[in-house]
Write a protein that holds these residues in place. Structure first.
Motif, PDB file in Angstrom:
ATOM      1  N   LEU A  35       7.822 -18.430  -1.495  1.00  0.00           N
ATOM      2  CA  LEU A  35       8.165 -17.433  -0.491  1.00  0.00           C
ATOM      3  C   LEU A  35       7.246 -16.221  -0.597  1.00  0.00           C
ATOM      4  CD1 LEU A  35       9.918 -16.167   1.715  1.00  0.00           C
ATOM      5  CD2 LEU A  35      11.546 -15.484  -0.073  1.00  0.00           C
ATOM      6  N   ARG A  36       7.069 -15.716  -1.800  1.00  0.00           N
ATOM      7  CA  ARG A  36       6.169 -14.565  -1.986  1.00  0.00           C
ATOM      8  C   ARG A  36       4.759 -14.892  -1.515  1.00  0.00           C
ATOM      9  NH1 ARG A  36       4.173 -13.691  -7.815  1.00  0.00           N
ATOM     10  NH2 ARG A  36       3.018 -15.502  -7.037  1.00  0.00           N
ATOM     11  N   ASP A  37       4.249 -16.054  -1.905  1.00  0.00           N
ATOM     12  CA  ASP A  37       2.896 -16.435  -1.525  1.00  0.00           C
ATOM     13  C   ASP A  37       2.768 -16.660  -0.023  1.00  0.00           C
ATOM     14  OD1 ASP A  37       2.267 -16.257  -4.185  1.00  0.00           O
ATOM     15  OD2 ASP A  37       2.153 -18.429  -4.526  1.00  0.00           O
ATOM     16  N   THR A  38       3.843 -17.114   0.599  1.00  0.00           N
ATOM     17  CA  THR A  38       3.847 -17.269   2.053  1.00  0.00           C
ATOM     18  C   THR A  38       3.666 -15.920   2.732  1.00  0.00           C
ATOM     19  OG1 THR A  38       5.234 -19.246   1.963  1.00  0.00           O
ATOM     20  CG2 THR A  38       5.214 -18.011   4.035  1.00  0.00           C
ATOM     21  N   LEU A  39       4.386 -14.907   2.265  1.00  0.00           N
ATOM     22  CA  LEU A  39       4.253 -13.564   2.827  1.00  0.00           C
ATOM     23  C   LEU A  39       2.849 -13.015   2.611  1.00  0.00           C
ATOM     24  CD1 LEU A  39       7.663 -12.048   1.667  1.00  0.00           C
ATOM     25  CD2 LEU A  39       7.094 -12.935   3.936  1.00  0.00           C
ATOM     26  N   LEU A  40       2.324 -13.219   1.411  1.00  0.00           N
ATOM     27  CA  LEU A  40       0.957 -12.768   1.136  1.00  0.00           C
ATOM     28  C   LEU A  40      -0.041 -13.476   2.043  1.00  0.00           C
ATOM     29  CD1 LEU A  40       1.093 -12.686  -2.778  1.00  0.00           C
ATOM     30  CD2 LEU A  40       1.006 -10.706  -1.253  1.00  0.00           C
ATOM     31  N   GLY A  41       0.171 -14.772   2.254  1.00  0.00           N
ATOM     32  CA  GLY A  41      -0.721 -15.545   3.105  1.00  0.00           C
ATOM     33  C   GLY A  41      -0.688 -15.109   4.558  1.00  0.00           C
ATOM     34  N   LEU A  42       0.419 -14.510   4.978  1.00  0.00           N
ATOM     35  CA  LEU A  42       0.531 -13.991   6.338  1.00  0.00           C
ATOM     36  C   LEU A  42      -0.019 -12.570   6.451  1.00  0.00           C
ATOM     37  CD1 LEU A  42       4.102 -15.310   7.235  1.00  0.00           C
ATOM     38  CD2 LEU A  42       1.908 -16.165   8.089  1.00  0.00           C
ATOM     39  N   GLY A  43      -0.546 -12.049   5.355  1.00  0.00           N
ATOM     40  CA  GLY A  43      -1.196 -10.746   5.379  1.00  0.00           C
ATOM     41  C   GLY A  43      -0.338  -9.572   4.979  1.00  0.00           C
ATOM     42  N   HIS A  44       0.835  -9.834   4.420  1.00  0.00           N
ATOM     43  CA  HIS A  44       1.734  -8.755   4.032  1.00  0.00           C
ATOM     44  C   HIS A  44       1.530  -8.369   2.568  1.00  0.00           C
ATOM     45  CE1 HIS A  44       3.643  -9.265   7.875  1.00  0.00           C
ATOM     46  NE2 HIS A  44       3.847 -10.549   7.623  1.00  0.00           N
ATOM     47  N   THR A  45       1.882  -7.136   2.252  1.00  0.00           N
ATOM     48  CA  THR A  45       1.842  -6.645   0.873  1.00  0.00           C
ATOM     49  C   THR A  45       3.222  -6.839   0.250  1.00  0.00           C
ATOM     50  OG1 THR A  45       0.179  -4.986   1.420  1.00  0.00           O
ATOM     51  CG2 THR A  45       1.461  -4.618  -0.587  1.00  0.00           C
ATOM     52  N   VAL A  46       3.248  -7.315  -0.985  1.00  0.00           N
ATOM     53  CA  VAL A  46       4.514  -7.530  -1.678  1.00  0.00           C
ATOM     54  C   VAL A  46       4.523  -6.732  -2.976  1.00  0.00           C
ATOM     55  CG1 VAL A  46       6.027  -9.213  -2.786  1.00  0.00           C
ATOM     56  CG2 VAL A  46       4.787  -9.846  -0.701  1.00  0.00           C
ATOM     57  N   HIS A  47       5.515  -5.874  -3.134  1.00  0.00           N
ATOM     58  CA  HIS A  47       5.755  -5.169  -4.385  1.00  0.00           C
ATOM     59  C   HIS A  47       6.826  -5.942  -5.150  1.00  0.00           C
ATOM     60  CE1 HIS A  47       3.712  -1.416  -3.025  1.00  0.00           C
ATOM     61  NE2 HIS A  47       4.082  -1.879  -1.835  1.00  0.00           N
ATOM     62  N   VAL A  48       6.655  -6.083  -6.456  1.00  0.00           N
ATOM     63  CA  VAL A  48       7.583  -6.877  -7.253  1.00  0.00           C
ATOM     64  C   VAL A  48       8.313  -5.983  -8.256  1.00  0.00           C
ATOM     65  CG1 VAL A  48       7.820  -8.793  -8.875  1.00  0.00           C
ATOM     66  CG2 VAL A  48       6.189  -8.951  -6.983  1.00  0.00           C
ATOM     67  N   LEU A  49       9.654  -5.984  -8.170  1.00  0.00           N
ATOM     68  CA  LEU A  49      10.479  -5.281  -9.138  1.00  0.00           C
ATOM     69  C   LEU A  49      10.709  -6.175 -10.348  1.00  0.00           C
ATOM     70  CD1 LEU A  49      13.332  -3.785  -6.905  1.00  0.00           C
ATOM     71  CD2 LEU A  49      11.334  -2.602  -7.815  1.00  0.00           C
ATOM     72  N   PRO A  50      10.686  -5.617 -11.553  1.00  0.00           N
ATOM     73  CA  PRO A  50      10.984  -6.438 -12.737  1.00  0.00           C
ATOM     74  C   PRO A  50      12.464  -6.805 -12.775  1.00  0.00           C
ATOM     75  CG  PRO A  50      10.699  -4.140 -13.364  1.00  0.00           C
ATOM     76  CD  PRO A  50      10.319  -4.241 -11.915  1.00  0.00           C
ATOM     77  N   PRO A  51      12.788  -8.048 -13.092  1.00  0.00           N
ATOM     78  CA  PRO A  51      14.198  -8.461 -13.164  1.00  0.00           C
ATOM     79  C   PRO A  51      14.839  -7.986 -14.463  1.00  0.00           C
ATOM     80  CG  PRO A  51      12.795 -10.282 -13.801  1.00  0.00           C
ATOM     81  CD  PRO A  51      11.871  -9.168 -13.401  1.00  0.00           C
TER      82      PRO A  51
END
Length: 262
Positions: A35-51
């Protein structure tokens, strides 16, 4: 987004959760990564919170806050099992320089709020009935400076707005009428005559728990009927498999907190 490294179903706070349900954490992380890589592939920026090991539901990052044009209305969870998540999200927004406003009443962030910037100068759709206190709608309107349309959820299977309704672009929504009370169904029919209407099977497959950038609609791969309707309406469906995370009562949209800085 927050990876499901500690995901588990150890308690029940929605009808989809069955304590003791076996969870394949490795598979959950793999599906989340796609899912994350799909968003990145569509050109979006993803910030990741530590679990955090004490917060197995933190993967459902949408519930931590709701942002509109650089202003963040924080979350206040109904159940104590998730209450500490709000502080994690608050820290992220403050570190990023956002204007964060702490809530005084219970609300569960984007779980019960959606935003349509093309309606009335920016319209907030707000759900209530199971998690978010209706008083939060007025508070959100005051904090965000945008009109709020209240929508009453009536089916506990659709305990958050984001499993019953999705914003597709600046003006348009998709929704499942059976998730709402009769008066709310009438409100939705009047406000959105051009809406994409999901059937019960696709709603129960978490098809409406999607995220759209106005062109691409990323949604659960099980919702094949809704994908066809979205394609017919001019959107490009992008299916992803999130079967493990469905065990906790969430899917695509639950995993994503949209950052609306402008």
């Amino acid at each position: 987004m927050c990876p499901p490294e500690y995901f588990a179903v150890g308690y029940a706070i929605n009808p989809w959760m069955a304590p003791g349900t076996p969870v394949d954490v490795e598979l959950a992380v793999k599906q989340w990564t796609v899912l994350r890589d799909t968003l990145l592939g569509l050109g979006h920026t993803v910030h990741v919170l530590p679990p955090g090991p004490e917060l197995p539901d933190m993967v459902y990052a949408a519930n931590g806050a709701f942002s509109v044009h650089g202003v963040v209305y924080g979350a206040r969870f109904r159940y104590p099992q998730r209450s500490a998540e709000a502080d994690r999200h608050r820290a992220f927004y403050l570190e990023q320089g956002w204007r964060y406003v702490a809530p005084t009443v219970i609300n569960e962030g984007e779980g019960d709020f959606a935003y349509l910037p093309g309606r009335l100068g920016g319209l907030v759709l707000a759900g209530h009935g199971f998690r978010t206190d209706p008083a939060a709608h007025a508070e959100a309107q005051s904090v965000l400076g945008r009109p709020v349309l209240s929508l009453h959820l009536s089916d506990p299977r659709f305990y958050h707005l984001d499993v019953a309704l999705a914003a597709l672009d600046d003006h348009t929504v998709a929704y499942f009428p059976g998730a709402f009370t009769a008066p709310t169904r009438q409100i939705l029919r009047n406000a959105f005559p051009d809406a994409v209407i999901a059937d019960e099977d696709d709603a129960l497959a978490f098809g409406l728990n999607l995220i759209s950038d106005g062109r691409h609609a990323v949604l659960n791969s099980e919702a094949t009927g809704l994908a066809a309707k979205l394609r017919a309406a001019g959107y490009e469906p992008v299916p992803v498999e999130l079967g493990e995370l469905k065990k906790g009562g969430g899917s695509v949209r639950c995993c994503i907190a949209e950052l609306r800085s402008a």
